[in-house]
Scaffold this motif. Structure first.
Motif, PDB file in Angstrom:
ATOM      1  N   LEU A 177      38.465  53.272  50.278  1.00 31.49           N
ATOM      2  CA  LEU A 177      39.310  52.088  50.117  1.00 31.49           C
ATOM      3  C   LEU A 177      39.752  51.919  48.670  1.00 31.49           C
ATOM      4  CD1 LEU A 177      37.354  49.571  52.383  1.00 31.49           C
ATOM      5  CD2 LEU A 177      39.513  50.718  52.915  1.00 31.49           C
ATOM      6  N   PHE A 178      38.859  52.221  47.742  1.00 32.43           N
ATOM      7  CA  PHE A 178      39.202  52.117  46.320  1.00 32.43           C
ATOM      8  C   PHE A 178      40.367  53.035  45.975  1.00 32.43           C
ATOM      9  CE2 PHE A 178      38.707  53.716  41.952  1.00 32.43           C
ATOM     10  CZ  PHE A 178      38.825  52.526  41.249  1.00 32.43           C
ATOM     11  N   LEU A 179      40.383  54.222  46.566  1.00 41.49           N
ATOM     12  CA  LEU A 179      41.408  55.217  46.256  1.00 41.49           C
ATOM     13  C   LEU A 179      42.717  55.004  47.009  1.00 41.49           C
ATOM     14  CD1 LEU A 179      39.212  58.462  46.208  1.00 41.49           C
ATOM     15  CD2 LEU A 179      40.197  57.282  44.236  1.00 41.49           C
ATOM     16  N   TYR A 180      42.622  54.570  48.259  1.00 38.08           N
ATOM     17  CA  TYR A 180      43.801  54.615  49.120  1.00 38.08           C
ATOM     18  C   TYR A 180      44.311  53.274  49.620  1.00 38.08           C
ATOM     19  CZ  TYR A 180      42.907  59.631  49.273  1.00 38.08           C
ATOM     20  OH  TYR A 180      42.717  60.937  48.924  1.00 38.08           O
ATOM     21  N   MET A 181      43.553  52.204  49.480  1.00 39.37           N
ATOM     22  CA  MET A 181      43.975  50.908  50.021  1.00 39.37           C
ATOM     23  C   MET A 181      45.032  50.274  49.119  1.00 39.37           C
ATOM     24  SD  MET A 181      41.532  47.659  50.944  1.00 39.37           S
ATOM     25  CE  MET A 181      42.137  46.221  51.835  1.00 39.37           C
ATOM     26  N   PRO A 182      46.248  50.032  49.617  1.00 37.23           N
ATOM     27  CA  PRO A 182      47.305  49.448  48.782  1.00 37.23           C
ATOM     28  C   PRO A 182      47.186  47.930  48.692  1.00 37.23           C
ATOM     29  CG  PRO A 182      48.170  49.873  50.958  1.00 37.23           C
ATOM     30  CD  PRO A 182      46.743  50.352  50.974  1.00 37.23           C
ATOM     31  N   GLU A 183      47.656  47.389  47.591  1.00 34.64           N
ATOM     32  CA  GLU A 183      47.747  45.926  47.457  1.00 34.64           C
ATOM     33  C   GLU A 183      48.905  45.617  46.510  1.00 34.64           C
ATOM     34  OE1 GLU A 183      44.707  42.234  47.289  1.00 34.64           O
ATOM     35  OE2 GLU A 183      44.478  43.657  45.646  1.00 34.64           O
ATOM     36  N   HIS A 184      50.038  45.222  47.078  1.00 34.54           N
ATOM     37  CA  HIS A 184      51.244  44.973  46.294  1.00 34.54           C
ATOM     38  C   HIS A 184      51.745  43.545  46.406  1.00 34.54           C
ATOM     39  CE1 HIS A 184      51.423  49.279  45.703  1.00 34.54           C
ATOM     40  NE2 HIS A 184      51.529  49.500  47.002  1.00 34.54           N
ATOM     41  N   ASN A 185      51.372  42.844  47.447  1.00 35.60           N
ATOM     42  CA  ASN A 185      51.957  41.527  47.709  1.00 35.60           C
ATOM     43  C   ASN A 185      51.000  40.368  47.465  1.00 35.60           C
ATOM     44  OD1 ASN A 185      54.322  42.812  48.543  1.00 35.60           O
ATOM     45  ND2 ASN A 185      53.574  43.011  50.641  1.00 35.60           N
ATOM     46  N   PHE A 186      49.885  40.640  46.764  1.00 37.45           N
ATOM     47  CA  PHE A 186      48.906  39.579  46.534  1.00 37.45           C
ATOM     48  C   PHE A 186      49.386  38.643  45.423  1.00 37.45           C
ATOM     49  CE2 PHE A 186      45.247  38.089  43.963  1.00 37.45           C
ATOM     50  CZ  PHE A 186      44.700  37.222  44.889  1.00 37.45           C
ATOM     51  N   ASN A 187      49.311  37.355  45.686  1.00 37.10           N
ATOM     52  CA  ASN A 187      49.622  36.325  44.700  1.00 37.10           C
ATOM     53  C   ASN A 187      48.442  35.376  44.606  1.00 37.10           C
ATOM     54  OD1 ASN A 187      52.406  37.014  44.017  1.00 37.10           O
ATOM     55  ND2 ASN A 187      52.865  36.441  46.138  1.00 37.10           N
ATOM     56  N   PRO A 188      47.817  35.245  43.432  1.00 33.87           N
ATOM     57  CA  PRO A 188      46.665  34.338  43.285  1.00 33.87           C
ATOM     58  C   PRO A 188      47.033  32.927  43.717  1.00 33.87           C
ATOM     59  CG  PRO A 188      46.935  35.709  41.339  1.00 33.87           C
ATOM     60  CD  PRO A 188      48.161  35.920  42.177  1.00 33.87           C
ATOM     61  N   SER A 189      46.089  32.270  44.367  1.00 36.03           N
ATOM     62  CA  SER A 189      46.381  30.937  44.908  1.00 36.03           C
ATOM     63  C   SER A 189      46.251  29.842  43.869  1.00 36.03           C
ATOM     64  CB  SER A 189      45.428  30.638  46.072  1.00 36.03           C
ATOM     65  OG  SER A 189      44.082  30.645  45.620  1.00 36.03           O
ATOM     66  N   ALA A 190      45.657  30.168  42.704  1.00 36.42           N
ATOM     67  CA  ALA A 190      45.462  29.154  41.664  1.00 36.42           C
ATOM     68  C   ALA A 190      46.223  29.551  40.400  1.00 36.42           C
ATOM     69  CB  ALA A 190      43.966  28.998  41.349  1.00 36.42           C
ATOM     70  N   PRO A 191      46.675  28.587  39.609  1.00 35.45           N
ATOM     71  CA  PRO A 191      47.391  28.889  38.362  1.00 35.45           C
ATOM     72  C   PRO A 191      46.552  29.745  37.421  1.00 35.45           C
ATOM     73  CG  PRO A 191      47.638  26.575  38.939  1.00 35.45           C
ATOM     74  CD  PRO A 191      46.614  27.141  39.880  1.00 35.45           C
ATOM     75  N   GLU A 192      47.190  30.658  36.688  1.00 36.86           N
ATOM     76  CA  GLU A 192      46.475  31.585  35.811  1.00 36.86           C
ATOM     77  C   GLU A 192      45.793  30.885  34.644  1.00 36.86           C
ATOM     78  OE1 GLU A 192      45.841  34.771  36.040  1.00 36.86           O
ATOM     79  OE2 GLU A 192      46.818  34.939  37.976  1.00 36.86           O
ATOM     80  N   ASN A 193      46.303  29.717  34.233  1.00 36.06           N
ATOM     81  CA  ASN A 193      45.751  29.070  33.048  1.00 36.06           C
ATOM     82  C   ASN A 193      44.450  28.326  33.320  1.00 36.06           C
ATOM     83  OD1 ASN A 193      46.973  27.142  34.630  1.00 36.06           O
ATOM     84  ND2 ASN A 193      47.803  25.952  32.915  1.00 36.06           N
ATOM     85  N   LEU A 194      44.003  28.319  34.560  1.00 39.36           N
ATOM     86  CA  LEU A 194      42.729  27.665  34.882  1.00 39.36           C
ATOM     87  C   LEU A 194      41.581  28.645  34.724  1.00 39.36           C
ATOM     88  CD1 LEU A 194      43.650  25.671  38.124  1.00 39.36           C
ATOM     89  CD2 LEU A 194      43.642  24.847  35.770  1.00 39.36           C
ATOM     90  N   ASN A 195      40.386  28.116  34.337  1.00 38.74           N
ATOM     91  CA  ASN A 195      39.225  29.000  34.273  1.00 38.74           C
ATOM     92  C   ASN A 195      38.704  29.266  35.682  1.00 38.74           C
ATOM     93  OD1 ASN A 195      37.415  26.910  35.108  1.00 38.74           O
ATOM     94  ND2 ASN A 195      37.328  26.134  33.011  1.00 38.74           N
ATOM     95  N   THR A 196      37.698  30.143  35.791  1.00 37.39           N
ATOM     96  CA  THR A 196      37.230  30.602  37.101  1.00 37.39           C
ATOM     97  C   THR A 196      36.814  29.455  38.011  1.00 37.39           C
ATOM     98  OG1 THR A 196      36.505  32.709  36.210  1.00 37.39           O
ATOM     99  CG2 THR A 196      35.515  32.020  38.291  1.00 37.39           C
ATOM    100  N   PHE A 197      36.009  28.528  37.500  1.00 36.14           N
ATOM    101  CA  PHE A 197      35.502  27.448  38.347  1.00 36.14           C
ATOM    102  C   PHE A 197      36.613  26.483  38.747  1.00 36.14           C
ATOM    103  CE2 PHE A 197      31.671  28.841  36.043  1.00 36.14           C
ATOM    104  CZ  PHE A 197      30.864  29.130  37.118  1.00 36.14           C
ATOM    105  N   LYS A 198      37.559  26.234  37.834  1.00 36.96           N
ATOM    106  CA  LYS A 198      38.676  25.365  38.173  1.00 36.96           C
ATOM    107  C   LYS A 198      39.596  26.034  39.189  1.00 36.96           C
ATOM    108  CE  LYS A 198      38.816  22.517  33.995  1.00 36.96           C
ATOM    109  NZ  LYS A 198      39.618  22.101  32.807  1.00 36.96           N
TER     110      LYS A 198
END
Length: 420
Positions: A177-198
């Motif tokens: 899976l590490f070698l062959y599983m594609p992931e192109h359409n993922f969009n994080p559900s939380a804003p990038e400027n928030l820390n992990t817990f937020k």
């Protein structure tokens, strides 16, 4: 970096091989825990409760990880943990190691639960989700049959060996899976400027808002609860029902456990055939609406419950076998159609977390329902325990009818609007 496969092909490869490896382990695990680890009935229940409690506690946190960082990463972590858990259980034959193994592979399962479905829903939109899930279920049946055969052969030499091999192969699958599983359409559900817990709290509360604002999802999660309440009792009691409430025909010098390998293979093949018929039905029909899916799920669950009742109340081997195979077939066919229906009602940015919530509710149902059915079976009989399990499923018929009514009412409103 290796060339990525298409999402659809990757999903099918994962489905068939994960089912094969799981089947290798589960075909012998109960026998291994009883004969090698020497677990008592109470300890067997403790093992199951430990697994379901782990799933209950970790479903939402791991789903949030998948929504924030990566569905692919979440799936790979899950596969690794499952492999390590099975290897631990196979190598060390103690109650403690078995319990720790349940925690490891239970957490691993929650990393995959929701994340895999969310990944394929986003990465491949060229094929309807219903068809993807049904095809995945179909190839899983093939993998499971192969796994049962391999586990039965290898298990004649050592009961621990199929568990260790299955765990090792999960680690191999994670590398693939590490070698062959594609992931192109993922969009994080939380804003990038928030820390992990937020980010985690943002995603969690956003998902809760989605659930609260969508009555259909609430009804779907309620259905999942009743599936959970009933599943643990059936899974823990069907073997004992065959062994104690009927007489298994002799198969030469082979042990009775051989029958369960035969049951598994026949059941898998039967389910694969029925699923193929469902696939053809989807392809041949021009109308694959949610309305149609709910009606199909309602019909499947009626026969699912009736089959389990027949299995519970009979002591005739042939009739019991028919009830068992029918129960498992309708249960297997129900799963991909239900998953497709659920996914079609979820927004993309909260899909993994909502699906994990669904998994958590299923685990909660199993935690509550398993001991309840166990008490009934202990104080009355195994047959009454399984019958009670079937009765716990009856409310899903009411819930499906409510969903069907809501969809019918909505379609009538939509059709009437142009006239206004």
């Amino acid at each position: 970096m290796a060339n990525k496969l298409s999402p659809y092909k990757t999903y099918l490869i994962f489905s068939i091989f994960s089912a094969l490896f799981f089947s290798m382990v589960f075909t012998v695990s109960m026998v291994y825990q009883i004969e090698i680890v020497k677990l008592s009935p109470l300890q067997l229940i403790l093992v199951g409760t430990t697994l379901e409690t782990t799933c209950f506690l970790f479903e939402i946190p791991t789903g949030i990880v998948a929504d924030i960082y990566s569905r692919k990463l979440s799936v790979i972590i899950g596969v690794i943990l499952i492999g390590l858990g099975f290897m631990l259980e196979g190598f060390i034959s103690t109650l403690t190691s078995v319990l720790i193994a349940q925690v490891l592979w239970g957490i691993g399962y929650t990393f995959i639960s929701g994340a895999l479905d969310a990944w394929i829903a986003e990465e491949d939109k060229s094929i309807p989700l219903d068809e993807i899930y049904i095809k995945g279920s179909q190839v899983s049946q093939i993998g499971s049959v192969i796994g049962i055969i391999l586990a039965t052969i290898v298990g004649n030499f050592s009961l621990r060996l199929p568990i260790v091999i299955g765990g090792t192969l999960f680690l191999v699958l994670s590398a693939f899976l590490f070698l062959y599983m594609p992931e192109h359409n993922f969009n994080p559900s939380a804003p990038e400027n928030l820390n992990t817990f937020k980010k985690m709290s943002h995603t969690l509360f956003s998902s809760m808002k989605v659930i609260k604002s969508n009555k259909i999802i609430i009804l779907i999660l309620s259905i999942t609860l009743f599936y959970g309440l009933s599943s643990e009792g059936y899974d823990r009691l069907y073997t004992a029902h065959f062994l104690k409430d009927t007489t298994l025909p002799t198969l030469g010098n082979l042990q009775p456990v051989t029958w369960f390998g035969i049951f598994g293979i026949i059941g898998m093949l039967l389910s694969a055939i029925v699923i193929q018929l469902v696939i053809k039905k989807f392809h041949s029909s021009e109308n694959t609406s949610k309305f149609k899916n709910i009606g199909l799920l309602l019909a499947i669950n009626i026969f699912f419950i009736l089959s389990m009742i027949i299995f519970a109340i009979t002591r005739d081997f042939k009739l019991m076998l028919i009830g068992y195979l029918s129960t498992n077939t309708f249960r297997t066919v129900n799963e991909p159609i239900f998953n497709g229906w659920l996914n079609n009602n979820i927004e993309a940015n909260s899909r993994a977390t909502v699906l994990s919530t669904n998994g958590q509710i299923n685990a909660l149902g199993q935690i509550l329902g398993g001991p309840l059915i166990g008490i009934i079976a202990t104080n009355f009989s195994i047959s009454v325990g399984i019958l009670s399990t079937a009765l716990l499923l009856v409310p899903v018929l009411i819930l499906y009818s409510l969903c069907l009514f809501r969809n019918t009412a909505s379609s009538i409103v939509i059709e009437e609007k142009p006239k206004l």
